[in-house]
Design a protein around this motif. Structure first.
Motif, PDB file in Angstrom:
ATOM      1  N   SER A   1     -93.021 -30.253-109.664  1.00 57.06           N
ATOM      2  CA  SER A   1     -92.036 -30.908-108.965  1.00 57.06           C
ATOM      3  C   SER A   1     -90.445 -30.632-109.257  1.00 57.06           C
ATOM      4  O   SER A   1     -89.555 -31.051-108.609  1.00 57.06           O
ATOM      5  CB  SER A   1     -92.090 -32.508-109.080  1.00 57.06           C
ATOM      6  N   SER A   2     -90.496 -29.533-110.202  1.00 59.81           N
ATOM      7  CA  SER A   2     -89.126 -29.182-110.711  1.00 59.81           C
ATOM      8  C   SER A   2     -88.830 -27.746-110.253  1.00 59.81           C
ATOM      9  O   SER A   2     -87.807 -27.319-110.526  1.00 59.81           O
ATOM     10  CB  SER A   2     -89.195 -29.142-112.262  1.00 59.81           C
ATOM     11  N   TYR A   3     -89.715 -27.414-109.407  1.00 60.57           N
ATOM     12  CA  TYR A   3     -89.644 -25.905-108.887  1.00 60.57           C
ATOM     13  C   TYR A   3     -89.612 -25.883-107.337  1.00 60.57           C
ATOM     14  O   TYR A   3     -90.469 -26.485-106.741  1.00 60.57           O
ATOM     15  CB  TYR A   3     -90.595 -24.993-109.428  1.00 60.57           C
ATOM     16  N   SER A   4     -88.821 -25.046-106.701  1.00 56.31           N
ATOM     17  CA  SER A   4     -89.067 -24.536-105.521  1.00 56.31           C
ATOM     18  C   SER A   4     -90.435 -23.804-105.330  1.00 56.31           C
ATOM     19  O   SER A   4     -90.779 -23.394-106.488  1.00 56.31           O
ATOM     20  CB  SER A   4     -87.660 -23.624-104.815  1.00 56.31           C
ATOM     21  N   MET A   5     -90.683 -23.575-104.344  1.00 51.36           N
ATOM     22  CA  MET A   5     -92.103 -22.870-104.161  1.00 51.36           C
ATOM     23  C   MET A   5     -92.154 -21.924-102.926  1.00 51.36           C
ATOM     24  O   MET A   5     -91.438 -22.215-101.987  1.00 51.36           O
ATOM     25  CB  MET A   5     -93.396 -23.859-104.036  1.00 51.36           C
ATOM     26  N   SER A   6     -92.729 -20.894-103.028  1.00 49.64           N
ATOM     27  CA  SER A   6     -92.673 -20.004-101.902  1.00 49.64           C
ATOM     28  C   SER A   6     -94.073 -19.189-101.680  1.00 49.64           C
ATOM     29  O   SER A   6     -94.941 -19.289-102.601  1.00 49.64           O
ATOM     30  CB  SER A   6     -91.865 -18.625-102.363  1.00 49.64           C
TER      31      SER A   6
ATOM     32  N   ILE B   1     -89.637 -23.447-100.160  1.00 49.41           N
ATOM     33  CA  ILE B   1     -89.539 -24.943 -99.633  1.00 49.41           C
ATOM     34  C   ILE B   1     -88.886 -25.331-100.925  1.00 49.41           C
ATOM     35  O   ILE B   1     -89.209 -25.072-102.252  1.00 49.41           O
ATOM     36  CB  ILE B   1     -90.748 -25.514 -99.589  1.00 49.41           C
ATOM     37  N   ASP B   2     -87.670 -26.087-101.034  1.00 46.02           N
ATOM     38  CA  ASP B   2     -87.145 -26.834-102.442  1.00 46.02           C
ATOM     39  C   ASP B   2     -88.017 -27.883-103.016  1.00 46.02           C
ATOM     40  O   ASP B   2     -89.113 -27.996-102.316  1.00 46.02           O
ATOM     41  CB  ASP B   2     -85.694 -27.107-101.838  1.00 46.02           C
ATOM     42  N   ILE B   3     -87.550 -28.359-103.960  1.00 49.39           N
ATOM     43  CA  ILE B   3     -88.424 -29.355-104.796  1.00 49.39           C
ATOM     44  C   ILE B   3     -88.728 -30.762-104.139  1.00 49.39           C
ATOM     45  O   ILE B   3     -89.604 -31.398-104.351  1.00 49.39           O
ATOM     46  CB  ILE B   3     -87.699 -29.726-106.313  1.00 49.39           C
ATOM     47  N   THR B   4     -88.069 -30.859-103.052  1.00 52.75           N
ATOM     48  CA  THR B   4     -88.267 -32.412-102.362  1.00 52.75           C
ATOM     49  C   THR B   4     -88.726 -32.093-100.898  1.00 52.75           C
ATOM     50  O   THR B   4     -89.353 -33.119-100.515  1.00 52.75           O
ATOM     51  CB  THR B   4     -86.773 -32.955-102.147  1.00 52.75           C
ATOM     52  N   GLY B   5     -88.856 -30.943-100.564  1.00 47.92           N
ATOM     53  CA  GLY B   5     -89.198 -30.342 -99.187  1.00 47.92           C
ATOM     54  C   GLY B   5     -88.035 -30.694 -98.115  1.00 47.92           C
ATOM     55  O   GLY B   5     -88.343 -30.497 -97.185  1.00 47.92           O
ATOM     56  N   GLY B   6     -87.013 -31.121 -98.616  1.00 47.91           N
ATOM     57  CA  GLY B   6     -85.898 -30.965 -97.803  1.00 47.91           C
ATOM     58  C   GLY B   6     -85.293 -29.804 -96.975  1.00 47.91           C
ATOM     59  O   GLY B   6     -84.681 -29.866 -95.931  1.00 47.91           O
ATOM     60  N   ARG B   7     -85.582 -29.069 -97.605  1.00 44.66           N
ATOM     61  CA  ARG B   7     -84.774 -27.609 -97.227  1.00 44.66           C
ATOM     62  C   ARG B   7     -86.128 -26.681 -97.313  1.00 44.66           C
ATOM     63  O   ARG B   7     -86.669 -26.318 -98.278  1.00 44.66           O
ATOM     64  CB  ARG B   7     -83.675 -27.275 -98.194  1.00 44.66           C
ATOM     65  N   ARG B   8     -86.128 -25.799 -96.038  1.00 44.62           N
ATOM     66  CA  ARG B   8     -87.112 -24.687 -96.128  1.00 44.62           C
ATOM     67  C   ARG B   8     -86.407 -23.634 -95.274  1.00 44.62           C
ATOM     68  O   ARG B   8     -85.609 -23.686 -94.685  1.00 44.62           O
ATOM     69  CB  ARG B   8     -88.259 -25.471 -95.075  1.00 44.62           C
ATOM     70  N   ASN B   9     -87.025 -22.387 -95.754  1.00 41.48           N
ATOM     71  CA  ASN B   9     -86.761 -21.132 -94.944  1.00 41.48           C
ATOM     72  C   ASN B   9     -87.803 -20.284 -94.745  1.00 41.48           C
ATOM     73  O   ASN B   9     -88.875 -20.362 -95.414  1.00 41.48           O
ATOM     74  CB  ASN B   9     -85.651 -20.541 -95.951  1.00 41.48           C
TER      75      ASN B   9
END
Length: 117
Positions: free
Chosen positions: A29-34, A50-58
């Motif tokens: 939960s402390s890491y962005s994932m790709s 995706i960022d740690i909360t799921g609020g930002r994606r690319n």
């Protein structure tokens, strides 16, 4: 660190697949994932982040509008929903921590996606 990808397979063009990556050995939960993919003879490329909360994606331009990345921090799992698949999506798919640049040198075994009629 352990990264276990699953969900790949053989699908016809236009079809869908849902990939999963179960992570352990670090604070997920402390890491962005790709998600990354590597086709034969090509370099590994990041396709979704995706960022740690799921609020930002690319997404890479090649998959934008067709792939959706998501995560469940209660299950330490990141997902990749792939729709409207094309033959050029054929590759081994991997996940890793980080925003488009892998945090860990370790890679899981990947899951093979083959798009063919």
């Amino acid at each position: 660190v352990q990264l276990v990808e699953s969900g790949g397979g053989l699908v016809q063009p236009g079809g869908s697949l849902s990939l999963s990556c179960a992570a352990s050995g670090f604070t997920f939960s402390s890491y962005s994932m790709s998600w990354y993919r590597q086709a034969p003879g090509k370099e590994r490329e990041a396709v979704a982040v995706i960022d740690i909360t799921g609020g930002r994606r690319n997404y890479a331009d090649s998959v934008k509008g067709r792939f959706t990345i998501s995560r469940d921090n209660t299950k330490n799992t990141v997902y990749l929903q792939m729709n409207s698949l094309k033959p050029e999506d054929t590759a081994a798919y991997y996940c890793n921590a980080g925003w488009g640049m892998p945090v860990y040198a370790y890679w899981g075994q990947g899951t093979q996606v083959t798009v063919s009629s």
